[in-house]
Motif scaffolding. Structure first.
Motif, short mmCIF file in Angstrom:
data_model
loop_
_atom_site.label_atom_id
_atom_site.label_comp_id
_atom_site.label_asym_id
_atom_site.label_seq_id
_atom_site.Cartn_x
_atom_site.Cartn_y
_atom_site.Cartn_z
N ASP A 23 4.57 13.96 8.93
CA ASP A 23 4.13 14.00 7.48
C ASP A 23 4.46 15.56 7.02
O ASP A 23 4.99 15.69 5.86
CB ASP A 23 2.88 13.23 7.05
CG ASP A 23 2.84 13.30 5.50
OD1 ASP A 23 3.75 12.51 4.96
OD2 ASP A 23 1.94 13.80 4.78
N GLU A 47 3.93 1.81 13.15
CA GLU A 47 3.27 2.80 12.31
C GLU A 47 4.37 3.61 11.41
O GLU A 47 4.21 4.10 10.37
CB GLU A 47 2.15 3.72 13.00
CG GLU A 47 0.75 3.12 13.48
CD GLU A 47 0.02 3.49 14.38
OE1 GLU A 47 0.48 4.73 15.06
OE2 GLU A 47 -1.08 3.26 14.33
N LEU A 50 5.82 1.87 8.66
CA LEU A 50 5.11 1.62 7.58
C LEU A 50 4.62 2.99 6.93
O LEU A 50 4.79 2.95 5.59
CB LEU A 50 3.64 0.99 8.07
CG LEU A 50 3.73 -0.28 8.43
CD1 LEU A 50 2.25 -0.62 9.28
CD2 LEU A 50 3.84 -1.30 7.47
N TRP A 51 4.62 4.19 7.43
CA TRP A 51 4.46 5.35 6.83
C TRP A 51 5.50 5.84 6.16
O TRP A 51 5.56 6.14 4.98
CB TRP A 51 4.09 6.47 8.08
CG TRP A 51 4.52 7.73 7.58
CD1 TRP A 51 3.56 8.58 6.70
CD2 TRP A 51 5.66 8.49 7.85
NE1 TRP A 51 4.29 9.68 6.60
CE2 TRP A 51 5.40 9.81 7.47
CE3 TRP A 51 6.64 8.38 8.78
CZ2 TRP A 51 6.49 10.86 7.51
CZ3 TRP A 51 7.54 9.25 8.89
CH2 TRP A 51 7.51 10.59 8.46
N GLU A 53 7.99 3.99 4.74
CA GLU A 53 8.22 3.03 3.71
C GLU A 53 7.19 3.48 2.49
O GLU A 53 7.63 3.30 1.26
CB GLU A 53 8.03 1.51 3.94
CG GLU A 53 8.46 0.67 2.90
CD GLU A 53 7.93 -0.79 3.13
OE1 GLU A 53 7.60 -1.49 2.22
OE2 GLU A 53 8.35 -1.11 4.44
N ARG A 54 5.97 3.81 3.06
CA ARG A 54 4.62 4.01 1.92
C ARG A 54 5.12 5.34 1.02
O ARG A 54 4.92 5.38 0.05
CB ARG A 54 3.71 4.22 2.59
CG ARG A 54 2.45 4.64 1.80
CD ARG A 54 1.30 5.17 2.53
NE ARG A 54 1.65 6.43 2.85
CZ ARG A 54 1.15 7.03 3.81
NH1 ARG A 54 0.19 6.66 4.38
NH2 ARG A 54 1.44 8.25 4.16
N ASP A 55 5.93 6.30 1.88
CA ASP A 55 6.22 7.51 1.37
C ASP A 55 7.81 7.65 0.83
O ASP A 55 8.18 8.72 0.30
CB ASP A 55 5.92 8.69 2.19
CG ASP A 55 4.43 9.16 2.52
OD1 ASP A 55 3.66 8.22 1.99
OD2 ASP A 55 4.07 9.68 3.25
N GLY A 56 8.45 6.41 0.72
CA GLY A 56 9.75 6.51 0.07
C GLY A 56 10.77 7.20 1.07
O GLY A 56 11.86 7.57 0.58
N HIS A 57 10.61 7.06 2.37
CA HIS A 57 11.82 7.50 3.32
C HIS A 57 12.10 6.34 3.97
O HIS A 57 11.70 5.26 3.77
CB HIS A 57 11.01 8.42 4.37
CG HIS A 57 10.22 9.47 3.82
ND1 HIS A 57 10.78 10.46 3.09
CD2 HIS A 57 8.96 9.97 4.18
CE1 HIS A 57 9.67 11.18 2.78
NE2 HIS A 57 8.69 11.02 3.17
N ARG A 58 13.33 6.42 4.83
CA ARG A 58 14.03 5.20 5.35
C ARG A 58 14.17 5.75 6.73
O ARG A 58 14.58 6.41 7.33
CB ARG A 58 15.56 5.17 4.87
CG ARG A 58 15.99 3.67 4.99
CD ARG A 58 17.25 3.59 4.22
NE ARG A 58 18.25 4.69 4.10
CZ ARG A 58 19.39 4.98 4.75
NH1 ARG A 58 19.73 4.00 5.71
NH2 ARG A 58 20.07 6.16 4.98
N GLY A 83 7.87 11.94 -1.82
CA GLY A 83 7.17 12.18 -0.35
C GLY A 83 6.89 13.58 -0.20
O GLY A 83 6.35 14.21 0.56
#
Length: 83
Positions: A23, A47, A50-51, A53-58, A83
């Motif tokens: 992050d 993990e 999920l992280w 997707e949650r923060d708008g990365h691919r 993000g």
């Protein structure tokens, strides 16, 4: 950090610390930059996506590298605009 691709080697990093490092690292990158993450954490395949997707990365590549017992997961995460 600048460039189109950055490597984060988390193979000797515990699970939670590895996500914190990912992050922090991706936060320093320009949108569209690829962060390649190496991890031996058995929970990483769940993990990291999920992280991201949650923060708008691919996450656009997942795989394994190395030979047993030194195998590790490889992820390519493209930094999103937020993000």
């Amino acid at each position: 950090m600048t460039g189109e691709r950055v490597l984060l080697d988390n193979r000797r990093t515990p699970c939670a610390v590895g996500l914190i490092r990912a992050d922090e690292t991706i936060g320093d990158l320009a949108p569209g930059t690829v962060l390649e993450i190496w991890s031996k954490d058995r929970f990483a395949p769940m993990e990291i996506p999920l992280w991201a997707e949650r923060d708008g990365h691919r996450v656009h590549l997942r795989g394994r590298a190395g030979w047993w017992p030194l195998r590790y997961f490889v992820f390519e995460v493209t930094r999103g605009a937020r993000g």
